[in-house]
Scaffold this motif. Structure first.
Motif, PDB file in Angstrom:
ATOM      1  N   HIS A 242       0.826  -1.214   0.000  1.00  0.00           N
ATOM      2  CA  HIS A 242       0.000   0.000   0.000  1.00  0.00           C
ATOM      3  C   HIS A 242       0.864   1.270   0.000  1.00  0.00           C
ATOM      4  O   HIS A 242       0.328   2.365  -0.124  1.00  0.00           O
ATOM      5  CB  HIS A 242      -1.040  -0.005   1.130  1.00  0.00           C
ATOM      6  CG  HIS A 242      -0.498   0.156   2.514  1.00  0.00           C
ATOM      7  ND1 HIS A 242      -1.174  -0.244   3.637  1.00  0.00           N
ATOM      8  CD2 HIS A 242       0.671   0.663   2.971  1.00  0.00           C
ATOM      9  CE1 HIS A 242      -0.465   0.033   4.713  1.00  0.00           C
ATOM     10  NE2 HIS A 242       0.656   0.571   4.342  1.00  0.00           N
ATOM     11  N   LEU A 245       0.829   2.409  -4.080  1.00  0.00           N
ATOM     12  CA  LEU A 245      -0.435   2.404  -4.821  1.00  0.00           C
ATOM     13  C   LEU A 245      -0.313   3.285  -6.065  1.00  0.00           C
ATOM     14  O   LEU A 245       0.338   4.321  -6.031  1.00  0.00           O
ATOM     15  CB  LEU A 245      -1.581   2.902  -3.942  1.00  0.00           C
ATOM     16  CG  LEU A 245      -1.970   2.004  -2.764  1.00  0.00           C
ATOM     17  CD1 LEU A 245      -3.212   2.553  -2.090  1.00  0.00           C
ATOM     18  CD2 LEU A 245      -2.191   0.570  -3.188  1.00  0.00           C
ATOM     19  N   THR A 251      -1.731  -4.642 -10.109  1.00  0.00           N
ATOM     20  CA  THR A 251      -2.947  -4.130  -9.472  1.00  0.00           C
ATOM     21  C   THR A 251      -3.453  -5.083  -8.395  1.00  0.00           C
ATOM     22  O   THR A 251      -3.937  -4.657  -7.358  1.00  0.00           O
ATOM     23  CB  THR A 251      -4.035  -3.907 -10.548  1.00  0.00           C
ATOM     24  OG1 THR A 251      -3.457  -3.157 -11.605  1.00  0.00           O
ATOM     25  CG2 THR A 251      -5.201  -3.133  -9.979  1.00  0.00           C
ATOM     26  N   TRP A 252      -3.346  -6.400  -8.651  1.00  0.00           N
ATOM     27  CA  TRP A 252      -3.851  -7.346  -7.636  1.00  0.00           C
ATOM     28  C   TRP A 252      -3.096  -7.180  -6.326  1.00  0.00           C
ATOM     29  O   TRP A 252      -3.683  -7.259  -5.247  1.00  0.00           O
ATOM     30  CB  TRP A 252      -3.771  -8.795  -8.138  1.00  0.00           C
ATOM     31  CG  TRP A 252      -2.366  -9.365  -8.271  1.00  0.00           C
ATOM     32  CD1 TRP A 252      -1.627  -9.444  -9.413  1.00  0.00           C
ATOM     33  CD2 TRP A 252      -1.551  -9.940  -7.233  1.00  0.00           C
ATOM     34  NE1 TRP A 252      -0.403 -10.010  -9.157  1.00  0.00           N
ATOM     35  CE2 TRP A 252      -0.332 -10.332  -7.837  1.00  0.00           C
ATOM     36  CE3 TRP A 252      -1.730 -10.167  -5.867  1.00  0.00           C
ATOM     37  CZ2 TRP A 252       0.714 -10.931  -7.117  1.00  0.00           C
ATOM     38  CZ3 TRP A 252      -0.686 -10.759  -5.151  1.00  0.00           C
ATOM     39  CH2 TRP A 252       0.515 -11.137  -5.779  1.00  0.00           C
ATOM     40  N   GLN A 254      -1.733  -4.432  -5.185  1.00  0.00           N
ATOM     41  CA  GLN A 254      -2.223  -3.209  -4.545  1.00  0.00           C
ATOM     42  C   GLN A 254      -3.551  -3.471  -3.848  1.00  0.00           C
ATOM     43  O   GLN A 254      -3.777  -3.036  -2.718  1.00  0.00           O
ATOM     44  CB  GLN A 254      -2.394  -2.107  -5.589  1.00  0.00           C
ATOM     45  CG  GLN A 254      -1.113  -1.787  -6.344  1.00  0.00           C
ATOM     46  CD  GLN A 254      -1.294  -0.652  -7.353  1.00  0.00           C
ATOM     47  OE1 GLN A 254      -2.184   0.171  -7.223  1.00  0.00           O
ATOM     48  NE2 GLN A 254      -0.440  -0.617  -8.363  1.00  0.00           N
ATOM     49  N   THR A 255      -4.445  -4.213  -4.539  1.00  0.00           N
ATOM     50  CA  THR A 255      -5.776  -4.452  -3.976  1.00  0.00           C
ATOM     51  C   THR A 255      -5.694  -5.330  -2.730  1.00  0.00           C
ATOM     52  O   THR A 255      -6.381  -5.077  -1.738  1.00  0.00           O
ATOM     53  CB  THR A 255      -6.684  -5.091  -5.041  1.00  0.00           C
ATOM     54  OG1 THR A 255      -6.652  -4.267  -6.207  1.00  0.00           O
ATOM     55  CG2 THR A 255      -8.107  -5.229  -4.540  1.00  0.00           C
ATOM     56  N   ILE A 258      -4.660  -3.235   0.102  1.00  0.00           N
ATOM     57  CA  ILE A 258      -5.741  -2.356   0.578  1.00  0.00           C
ATOM     58  C   ILE A 258      -6.709  -3.143   1.462  1.00  0.00           C
ATOM     59  O   ILE A 258      -7.063  -2.706   2.557  1.00  0.00           O
ATOM     60  CB  ILE A 258      -6.486  -1.729  -0.622  1.00  0.00           C
ATOM     61  CG1 ILE A 258      -5.555  -0.772  -1.376  1.00  0.00           C
ATOM     62  CG2 ILE A 258      -7.728  -0.984  -0.139  1.00  0.00           C
ATOM     63  CD1 ILE A 258      -6.102  -0.300  -2.706  1.00  0.00           C
ATOM     64  N   LEU A 259      -7.097  -4.331   0.997  1.00  0.00           N
ATOM     65  CA  LEU A 259      -8.049  -5.141   1.771  1.00  0.00           C
ATOM     66  C   LEU A 259      -7.499  -5.456   3.159  1.00  0.00           C
ATOM     67  O   LEU A 259      -8.197  -5.333   4.165  1.00  0.00           O
ATOM     68  CB  LEU A 259      -8.368  -6.445   1.019  1.00  0.00           C
ATOM     69  CG  LEU A 259      -9.201  -6.273  -0.249  1.00  0.00           C
ATOM     70  CD1 LEU A 259      -9.300  -7.584  -1.010  1.00  0.00           C
ATOM     71  CD2 LEU A 259     -10.589  -5.751   0.113  1.00  0.00           C
ATOM     72  N   SER A 311      -5.016   4.040   2.787  1.00  0.00           N
ATOM     73  CA  SER A 311      -4.697   2.973   1.837  1.00  0.00           C
ATOM     74  C   SER A 311      -5.813   2.857   0.798  1.00  0.00           C
ATOM     75  O   SER A 311      -5.656   2.165  -0.202  1.00  0.00           O
ATOM     76  CB  SER A 311      -4.510   1.639   2.563  1.00  0.00           C
ATOM     77  OG  SER A 311      -5.757   1.156   2.989  1.00  0.00           O
ATOM     78  N   LEU A 312      -6.951   3.540   1.042  1.00  0.00           N
ATOM     79  CA  LEU A 312      -8.011   3.564   0.025  1.00  0.00           C
ATOM     80  C   LEU A 312      -7.530   4.379  -1.164  1.00  0.00           C
ATOM     81  O   LEU A 312      -6.926   5.438  -0.999  1.00  0.00           O
ATOM     82  CB  LEU A 312      -9.289   4.198   0.603  1.00  0.00           C
ATOM     83  CG  LEU A 312      -9.932   3.437   1.767  1.00  0.00           C
ATOM     84  CD1 LEU A 312     -11.064   4.264   2.359  1.00  0.00           C
ATOM     85  CD2 LEU A 312     -10.449   2.097   1.295  1.00  0.00           C
ATOM     86  N   ARG A 313      -7.832   3.913  -2.367  1.00  0.00           N
ATOM     87  CA  ARG A 313      -7.265   4.565  -3.555  1.00  0.00           C
ATOM     88  C   ARG A 313      -7.643   6.043  -3.641  1.00  0.00           C
ATOM     89  O   ARG A 313      -6.810   6.880  -3.964  1.00  0.00           O
ATOM     90  CB  ARG A 313      -7.725   3.838  -4.825  1.00  0.00           C
ATOM     91  CG  ARG A 313      -7.002   2.520  -5.034  1.00  0.00           C
ATOM     92  CD  ARG A 313      -7.231   1.978  -6.435  1.00  0.00           C
ATOM     93  NE  ARG A 313      -6.367   0.822  -6.703  1.00  0.00           N
ATOM     94  CZ  ARG A 313      -6.703  -0.429  -6.441  1.00  0.00           C
ATOM     95  NH1 ARG A 313      -7.871  -0.699  -5.898  1.00  0.00           N
ATOM     96  NH2 ARG A 313      -5.871  -1.418  -6.715  1.00  0.00           N
TER      97      ARG A 313
END
Lengths: 448, 209
Positions: A242, A245, A251-252, A254-255, A258-259, A311-313
């Motif tokens: 994170h 980002l 991308t996976w 990064q996601t 975030i989760l 950490s939220l985009r």
């Protein structure tokens, strides 16, 4: 009752406070330079690019980790009901630690750095750190292995976890085999968990031990401490990405980061609920020790609410790479975990020395100046960082204009830093006088 | 619960948890060829550029300059070429966006300089933006080229006659290489010319759009 010698514990604390003074002064110099860029200019070893690493490494390893190790030497034997395995080994560890910190100041000053945040130290020093950590681990594990009580209190799980996590993180991240974006990914696997799996668990170990002691209340919930520990153990390690980002990583990845960052609210809120619950009813007559833990817990709650949120985009897009992050990092390391360590020192030092703190009044001043100074520091950087992040979103505003717009925030930050440094001067003087023990002032009755 | 009484069992479970997270977020990317392989137009650093890279590392430039154009419109715009720059250099008014950073561009970077903080601007696409003289002047006296900058003057990269040392020259060579794996400036200008040519050639009817 077991008679504890506590020599290693005390000397680790004294040393850490001394290193704290030096490295926080360097922080002050840096904050002045954001107002006057040529302040103390023209000397390579004092330039921002070099002392920045001395500040971060010095505060993290010279002050906070050393103070935490000292507090572990205090609380682990008491929770185990036996003496520390070896005071000699403890003092040898301290000697090596001092060599490492002095070595770090010299090598970083001449620009000998591995060039990665929090992994700057030269390979030779990395190996010395590993040896020192193994010495620390032997001492703590051997003490726990000989414990009188079969059940282990939460603090002991956290201390054991910290030792293992730190060892693995340090060794794996320092292997000189990574390149490119994977080097960055490993850097943040380490960097995030240096806070999450080194300073957080040992900080929580300290809070779990001293909050019940200082308030005289029993721990609010054993079950919550269990949930907190195992969720930290499972969730923290997934978060490193994170820090990159929207960057050149999949991308996976990064996601996933975030989760797992959002899920960190679970261990944080369980720990905070437990601490507040334990302090219940003791807020009004709070002594200095309780004040440090109360404020530390609150800063822990705040910084760990910020963390998942940015950490939220959508939030990260604005605040990433700004001074917001600097404010956030200082709240974890200074606001939360340094406050825990300070509270722990104010509680344990008089008990080890069997005499009161030199001046309760000075300790109160230390708390309030640290608290107010830090609030000024953090709030100015949050507002300034957020504003700058918004300005960066419009490319027609030149970069230099966004730098100039930070001036008032940097000015507030500098004055706040002066308060923070003044507070630590009082801390160091208080610790020194308490340690020397001659002619202590009577404790102020109002805060007894 | 047994884990609370058994220190060894506790440590084993902790280690297993740590391995799980590390495997998926660190080991899997390490084995991903797309993250390690150089992109087709990336090239290793020359000796001079490598020397400059060491100066960049030694002076801690990474603490104030990132090297990643994030995949966001505002960053491709900000770190691209504005109309003033394209007009001065190519005689055409257009906003040329910088390409976002790609993993393959960093394959030869050890250590990485992705960075985390922008006290100064991102440098991932700075190569070719200014000429060498500008960079030398900027290192010698940052506020002479960039009023309001917070960068320190790197006086130790200059000799007594205020001439750049070999270190300064190497550093500028490294900076000029950054982000030039793609010829994005030239390609962007060419594309803009084509588009402007087409739009100029299109018949323009008033009131009908």
């Amino acid at each position: 009752m077991e008679q504890h010698e506590d020599k290693s514990a005390r000397w680790f604390m004294y040393t850490s406070v001394l290193f704290f003074l030096v490295t926080i002064l360097i922080g002050l110099i840096m904050s002045i330079r954001f107002i006057a860029p040529e302040f103390l200019g023209g000397i390579a070893s004092l330039s921002h690019g070099r002392i920045r690493a001395i500040h971060t490494n010095g505060v993290l390893f010279g002050w906070l980790l050393a103070a935490d190790m000292g507090l572990c030497y205090y609380l682990v034997p008491r929770l185990a009901g036996v003496r520390l395995f070896s005071e000699k080994l403890g003092m040898a560890t301290l000697g090596l630690w001092v060599v490492i910190i002095l070595g770090a100041v010299v090598t970083l000053g001449i620009g000998d750095t591995q060039g990665k945040e929090y992994l700057e130290l030269d390979m030779a020093l990395d190996i010395l750190v590993t040896i020192a950590w193994v010495m620390f681990a032997i001492n703590i594990f051997a003490t726990i292995a000989r414990r009188k009580y079969e059940n282990m209190y939460a603090s002991l799980w956290y201390v054991m976890g910290t030792i293992l996590w730190t060892a693995i993180l340090w060794i794996v991240a320092n292997l000189p085999v990574y390149a490119g974006v994977n080097d960055a990914n490993v850097n943040w696997w380490f960097g995030h968990n240096a806070v999450g799996l080194i300073f957080t668990p040992v900080g929580l170990a300290i809070a779990y031990y001293f909050i019940p002691k200082a308030t005289g209340n029993p721990l609010y919930s054993h079950k919550l401490s269990l949930i907190g520990f195992w969720t930290i153990a499972f969730l923290y390690i997934w978060n490193g990405a994170h820090h990159i980002l929207f960057g050149p990583i999949p991308t996976w990845l990064q996601t996933v980061a975030i989760l797992f960052s959002i899920s960190l609210l679970i261990p944080v809120w369980t720990a905070v609920t437990n601490f507040y619950g334990t302090m219940r009813g003791k807020w009004a007559q709070a002594n200095t020790v309780v004040k440090f833990f109360l404020a530390g817990t609150t800063f822990y709650l705040l910084t760990c609410f910020q963390g998942p949120m940015h950490s939220l985009r959508t939030v990260n897009q604005i605040v990433s790479k700004t001074d917001w992050i600097v404010g956030h990092a200082h709240m974890a390391v200074f606001g939360a975990f340094s406050f825990f360590a300070m509270g722990g020192i104010y509680f344990s030092l008089p008990r080890m020395l069997k005499r009161p703190v030199f001046s309760e009044k000075l300790a109160e001043w230390h708390f309030w100046l640290s608290f107010v100074g830090f609030l000024g520091f953090a709030i100015s950087l949050w507002i300034g960082g957020f504003v700058q992040g918004l300005q960066w979103m419009d490319y027609r505003i030149s970069f230099l204009d966004t730098v100039k717009a930070m001036f008032p925030y940097y000015l507030v930050r500098m004055f706040s830093a002066i308060l923070m440094v003044a507070a630590q001067l009082m801390f160091a003087y208080n610790v020194l006088r308490t340690a020397r023990g001659n002619g202590h002032a009577p404790a102020a009755p109002a805060v007894a | 619960m047994k884990l609370e009484t058994n220190a060894i069992l506790l440590l084993v479970v902790v280690a297993v948890f740590m391995f799980l997270g590390s495997y998926f977020t660190m080991v899997v990317p390490l084995m991903d060829a797309r993250l390690n392989a150089p992109s087709k137009d990336a090239r290793p650093y020359t000796e001079l550029e490598m020397k400059g890279r060491h100066v960049y590392q030694k002076e801690g430039c990474v603490y104030c300059h990132t090297q990643q154009v994030r995949n966001l419109l505002e960053e491709t715009q900000r770190y691209g070429m504005g109309e003033e720059e394209t007009f001065k250099r190519f005689g055409i008014r257009a906003l040329i966006q910088a390409p976002p950073s790609q993993p393959g561009e960093f394959a030869y970077d050890q250590p990485h300089f992705l960075g985390t903080r922008r006290v100064g601007p991102d440098l991932a696409r700075v190569g070719g933006k200014y000429d060498n003289t500008w960079h030398i002047n900027h290192l010698r006296d940052p506020r002479s080229t960039s009023p309001g900058s917070l960068m320190p003057a790197y006086s130790w990269l200059f000799d007594k006659a205020s001439q750049p040392t070999p270190d300064a020259i190497a550093l500028v060579a490294y900076i000029q290489k950054l982000g030039t794996n793609y010829k994005w400036r030239e390609e962007g200008v060419e594309q803009a010319r084509k588009l402007q040519g087409i739009s100029a050639a299109l018949p323009f009817k008033e009131g009908k759009q």
